[in-house]
Write an enzyme that holds these catalytic residues in place. Structure first.
Site, PDB file in Angstrom:
ATOM      1  N   ASP A   1       0.853  -1.185   0.000  1.00 37.16           N
ATOM      2  CA  ASP A   1       0.000   0.000   0.000  1.00 37.16           C
ATOM      3  C   ASP A   1       0.885   1.230   0.000  1.00 37.16           C
ATOM      4  O   ASP A   1       2.097   1.128   0.176  1.00 37.16           O
ATOM      5  CB  ASP A   1      -1.003  -0.019   1.159  1.00 37.16           C
ATOM      6  CG  ASP A   1      -0.386   0.237   2.528  1.00 37.16           C
ATOM      7  OD1 ASP A   1       0.796  -0.124   2.726  1.00 37.16           O
ATOM      8  OD2 ASP A   1      -1.080   0.780   3.398  1.00 37.16           O
TER       9      ASP A   1
ATOM     10  N   TYR B   1       2.977   4.784   0.696  1.00 35.34           N
ATOM     11  CA  TYR B   1       3.646   5.408   1.836  1.00 35.34           C
ATOM     12  C   TYR B   1       2.616   6.275   2.571  1.00 35.34           C
ATOM     13  O   TYR B   1       1.938   7.096   1.954  1.00 35.34           O
ATOM     14  CB  TYR B   1       4.788   6.303   1.367  1.00 35.34           C
ATOM     15  CG  TYR B   1       5.902   5.600   0.632  1.00 35.34           C
ATOM     16  CD1 TYR B   1       6.584   4.530   1.200  1.00 35.34           C
ATOM     17  CD2 TYR B   1       6.301   6.044  -0.635  1.00 35.34           C
ATOM     18  CE1 TYR B   1       7.628   3.909   0.516  1.00 35.34           C
ATOM     19  CE2 TYR B   1       7.343   5.431  -1.315  1.00 35.34           C
ATOM     20  CZ  TYR B   1       8.001   4.356  -0.736  1.00 35.34           C
ATOM     21  OH  TYR B   1       9.036   3.745  -1.419  1.00 35.34           O
TER      22      TYR B   1
ATOM     23  N   PHE C   1       6.143   2.645  -4.560  1.00 34.30           N
ATOM     24  CA  PHE C   1       7.534   2.780  -4.120  1.00 34.30           C
ATOM     25  C   PHE C   1       8.188   4.105  -4.510  1.00 34.30           C
ATOM     26  O   PHE C   1       9.243   4.441  -3.996  1.00 34.30           O
ATOM     27  CB  PHE C   1       8.404   1.614  -4.639  1.00 34.30           C
ATOM     28  CG  PHE C   1       7.918   0.267  -4.222  1.00 34.30           C
ATOM     29  CD1 PHE C   1       8.053  -0.155  -2.912  1.00 34.30           C
ATOM     30  CD2 PHE C   1       7.295  -0.582  -5.130  1.00 34.30           C
ATOM     31  CE1 PHE C   1       7.591  -1.398  -2.505  1.00 34.30           C
ATOM     32  CE2 PHE C   1       6.826  -1.837  -4.733  1.00 34.30           C
ATOM     33  CZ  PHE C   1       6.978  -2.235  -3.422  1.00 34.30           C
TER      34      PHE C   1
ATOM     35  N   HIS D   1       9.612  -8.269   1.023  1.00 35.09           N
ATOM     36  CA  HIS D   1       9.355  -6.846   0.794  1.00 35.09           C
ATOM     37  C   HIS D   1      10.593  -6.029   1.156  1.00 35.09           C
ATOM     38  O   HIS D   1      11.341  -6.406   2.063  1.00 35.09           O
ATOM     39  CB  HIS D   1       8.165  -6.408   1.654  1.00 35.09           C
ATOM     40  CG  HIS D   1       7.594  -5.093   1.283  1.00 35.09           C
ATOM     41  ND1 HIS D   1       8.105  -3.900   1.754  1.00 35.09           N
ATOM     42  CD2 HIS D   1       6.541  -4.766   0.493  1.00 35.09           C
ATOM     43  CE1 HIS D   1       7.391  -2.902   1.263  1.00 35.09           C
ATOM     44  NE2 HIS D   1       6.441  -3.394   0.493  1.00 35.09           N
TER      45      HIS D   1
END
Length: 212
Positions: A60, A62, A73, A179
Site C-alpha cells: 500500500d 507510503y 515505491f 518486501h
C-alpha cells in the site's frame, strides 16, 4: 474526475465490469483525507496495457503526506529524506546492477519504459499504513494482475501481499521475494537480484532490458 475516469482507456475497457467497485471506493473516500492525493490515486493505471513489460507489485502507499504520488515505491523528485523502503530498493539496485544510487527518487523513468508500479491497495490515511485494507482495492488489483498474466509481462512480487498474485503469472515470468521495507528486507529482499533477473527474463523472451 472519478477514479474510474482516471484510468487509461485500455484499463477502462478491461475493468469495466468493476465500475461499481470503483464507485463504491469513491463514495468511501468522499470528504476523507487520503494519500496519495485524489488526482494521483490511479496514476499507475494511466500506462496503456500494450506498453507494459514489467509489473512490480507492492502492498500500500507510503502513509507520510507528500511521499506517495501514485506509483508504488516512488516519491516525487526533490525529497531529501527518502522512505526507508525506497532507500533499500536503491541499495539492492546498486549491489545488483552496479548502479550508483540515483539522485532522483521519482520512478517515473521506470514507468516510461513500461514498468507498472502498482500497490495492491491504492490508498491509505495520512500517517497510517493499511488503513484502507478493507476498502475493496484488492478486487480491482487482482483483476489487473489477471489481465497482465495473460500477456508476456514479467511480474516482480515484493512481500507476502504481492506474492499472493503469483497465481496469475507464469512461473517463468515471476520473481518473488521479501518486501524491501526495513522489517523484512534482510529476510530475502537484499540479494534477490530482482532487477538483473528481470532483465535476464526480458532478454530470454526477446525484449530489451529495463534501464534501471
Amino acid at each position: 474526475m472519478s477514479l474510474f475516469n482516471q484510468l487509461d482507456s485500455d484499463w477502462k475497457e478491461h475493468l469495466a465490469d468493476l465500475r461499481q467497485n470503483f464507485d463504491a471506493i469513491d463514495r468511501a473516500l468522499d470528504g476523507q483525507m487520503v494519500v496519495p492525493a485524489y488526482p494521483h490515486i490511479m496514476r499507475a493505471l494511466t500506462l496503456p496495457i500494450d506498453q507494459i513489460r514489467v509489473v512490480i507489485f507492492g502492498q500500500d502507499p507510503y502513509p507520510t503526506p507528500g511521499h506517495a504520488h501514485g506509483l508504488a515505491f516512488s516519491v516525487a523528485n526533490g525529497l531529501t529524506c527518502l522512505p526507508p523502503t525506497l532507500r533499500n530498493i536503491f541499495r539492492e539496485l546498486e549491489q545488483d546492477c552496479n548502479i550508483t544510487l540515483p539522485p532522483n527518487p521519482d520512478l517515473t523513468r521506470w514507468a516510461d519504459q513500461g514498468v507498472l508500479l502498482l500497490n495492491r491497495i491504492l490508498t491509505t490515511k495520512p500517517g497510517r499504513s493499511l488503513a484502507h485494507a478493507n476498502l475493496g482495492w484488492q478486487v480491482i488489483t487482482d483483476e489487473v494482475a489477471r489481465v497482465l498474466g495473460t500477456k508476456p509481462v514479467v511480474a516482480i512480487l515484493w512481500g507476502k501481499s504481492a506474492s499472493e498474485l503469483g497465481r496469475f503469472f507464469s512461473s517463468g515470468l515471476t520473481i518473488s521475494c521479501a518486501h524491501p521495507s526495513p522489517l523484512s528486507a534482510y529476510r530475502g529482499f537484499f540479494g534477490s537480484h530482482s532487477f538483473s533477473r528481470c532483465n535476464q527474463i526480458l532478454h530470454s523472451h526477446g525484449f530489451s532490458a529495463i534501464n534501471w
